[in-house]
Scaffold this motif. Sequence first.
Motif, short mmCIF file in Angstrom:
data_model
loop_
_atom_site.label_atom_id
_atom_site.label_comp_id
_atom_site.label_asym_id
_atom_site.label_seq_id
_atom_site.Cartn_x
_atom_site.Cartn_y
_atom_site.Cartn_z
N GLY A 25 0.81 -1.21 0.00
CA GLY A 25 0.00 0.00 0.00
C GLY A 25 0.84 1.26 0.00
N PRO A 26 0.28 2.36 0.49
CA PRO A 26 0.93 3.66 0.38
C PRO A 26 2.10 3.81 1.33
CG PRO A 26 -1.07 3.83 1.67
CD PRO A 26 -1.02 2.44 1.13
N PRO A 27 2.92 4.85 1.12
CA PRO A 27 4.04 5.10 2.04
C PRO A 27 3.55 5.28 3.46
CG PRO A 27 4.20 6.49 0.09
CD PRO A 27 2.84 5.86 0.06
N SER A 28 4.33 4.81 4.42
CA SER A 28 3.99 4.95 5.83
C SER A 28 4.79 6.09 6.43
CB SER A 28 4.28 3.65 6.57
OG SER A 28 3.46 2.61 6.08
N ILE A 29 4.11 7.02 7.06
CA ILE A 29 4.74 8.20 7.63
C ILE A 29 4.39 8.27 9.10
CG2 ILE A 29 4.89 10.72 7.53
CD1 ILE A 29 4.06 10.55 4.60
N ALA A 30 5.39 8.33 9.95
CA ALA A 30 5.15 8.40 11.39
C ALA A 30 4.70 9.80 11.79
CB ALA A 30 6.40 8.01 12.16
N ILE B 170 -3.24 12.87 12.04
CA ILE B 170 -3.65 11.48 11.84
C ILE B 170 -4.89 11.41 10.94
CG2 ILE B 170 -4.64 9.47 13.03
CD1 ILE B 170 -2.63 10.11 15.33
N ASP B 171 -5.84 12.32 11.15
CA ASP B 171 -7.03 12.36 10.29
C ASP B 171 -6.63 12.67 8.84
OD1 ASP B 171 -8.72 11.80 12.39
OD2 ASP B 171 -9.31 13.89 12.72
N PHE B 172 -5.71 13.61 8.68
CA PHE B 172 -5.24 13.97 7.33
C PHE B 172 -4.60 12.77 6.64
CE2 PHE B 172 -1.41 15.05 4.90
CZ PHE B 172 -1.94 15.79 3.86
N SER C 35 -5.91 10.84 3.34
CA SER C 35 -5.01 10.77 2.18
C SER C 35 -4.61 9.34 1.83
CB SER C 35 -3.75 11.61 2.47
OG SER C 35 -4.08 12.96 2.73
N LYS C 36 -5.20 8.37 2.53
CA LYS C 36 -4.91 6.94 2.32
C LYS C 36 -3.46 6.62 2.63
CE LYS C 36 -9.08 6.65 0.66
NZ LYS C 36 -10.20 6.16 1.53
N LEU C 37 -2.88 7.36 3.59
CA LEU C 37 -1.50 7.13 4.00
C LEU C 37 -1.43 6.48 5.37
CD1 LEU C 37 0.00 10.54 2.84
CD2 LEU C 37 0.31 8.32 1.74
#
Length: 303
Positions: free
Chosen positions: A36-41, A293-295, A299-301
Motif C-alpha cells: 500500500g501507500p508510504p507509511s509516515i510516522a 492522523i485524520d489527514f 489521504s490513504k497514508l
Amino acid sequence: MQKIRWSFRSSPRRIAAGVAATAMLFASAGVQAASGPPSIAVIAHRGGALLRPENTVPALRHAADLGAEVLEFDMMMTADDKIVVHHDADINPDFCRPDVGARVVPGPIRGLSFAQIRQFDCGSDVRPAYAGKGFVAVPGARIPSLDEVLRGFRGGDARFFAETKIPKGADIDPVKFAALLDVAVREHGLEDRLILQSFDFRTIDALHAINPRIRTCLLGVPKLTRDYLAMLRRHHATCIVLGHADIDAEGAGALRRDGITVFSNVADSPEDWRKYVDLGVDALFTNDPAGLIDFLRESKLRR
C-alpha cells in the motif's frame, strides 16, 4: 515502499536492526507496512501543544493514545542537576502559576531546584500561541522529570524525540547533561527508542562519545550549511529535521538512501503536511497529532 528507518548507523547490521524496529513500530500503531501507500510516522511536538498542556505527562499520554508513534519533548536542567521536561529557559507565567501558598516565583529553570519547580501548576493555562478550540486544560499538571516521562511510557511502543536545551549564559556542562541523559535512558532500557535532538551540537557529540547506541538528530543545519550530509557525518548523527523550503524531493531521497532519517519541521496545516508528504519525509512533526492522523487517513497514508 518508503519506510521509516530507525537504524541511524550506516552498517548493514544497524540498517537491518532499524528495519526490524520499523516493522514493530508499524505493527503497534496499525500503520500499513507490508503493502500500500508510504507509511509516515507522526511526531507529537511537545506532546501535541495545540491539544493539551505542552511538555506534560497528560499531553504525552494523550498523543500516545491517539496513536502518535513519536513523543517529542524538551529538556532543561535544574539548579540541583535534575533533567526536567520544559521548553523555556524560565518558568513561563503565561501558563505556569505557583500553587496557592507556595513560596516560589517564576524564574530561570537553572536557578530553581526540582522541588521548587514542582510547585507550579502548568496545566490550567495555555501558551497564547497554542490557544484554540482544540486545547483542553489539565489543571494541576506539573513540569515532569525526565525519569517520570521515561518510566511512564517505557512499557508502550512510543519512541521518544528529546531535545537538550542549554540557554545562553547558563552554567550547564553539555557533557554532564549528556551523561545524565544516558544514565536515565539506560536505566529504563530505552536506548533503541530514544533519539536525542539539539541545536547545541556539543550535547550531540558528547552523547555519541558516551553511548553511540543512542541515536542523534541535528536541528538548524540549513542555517549553517547546505551540505547536510557532511554536517551529519561530522557529528555522527543520522537524523535531520528540515523545512520543506530547505530541500527538495530528490535531495530528501538522496539523504534517505545514505541512511539518514528525514523529519519534517513542525507543521500544523494540511497544506504544509501535503508538502512534506510530497518530499517523502520519514515522519511529520506537529502540534496537532489528532488533525495530522485524520489527514493521513483521508489521504490513504494511514489506516
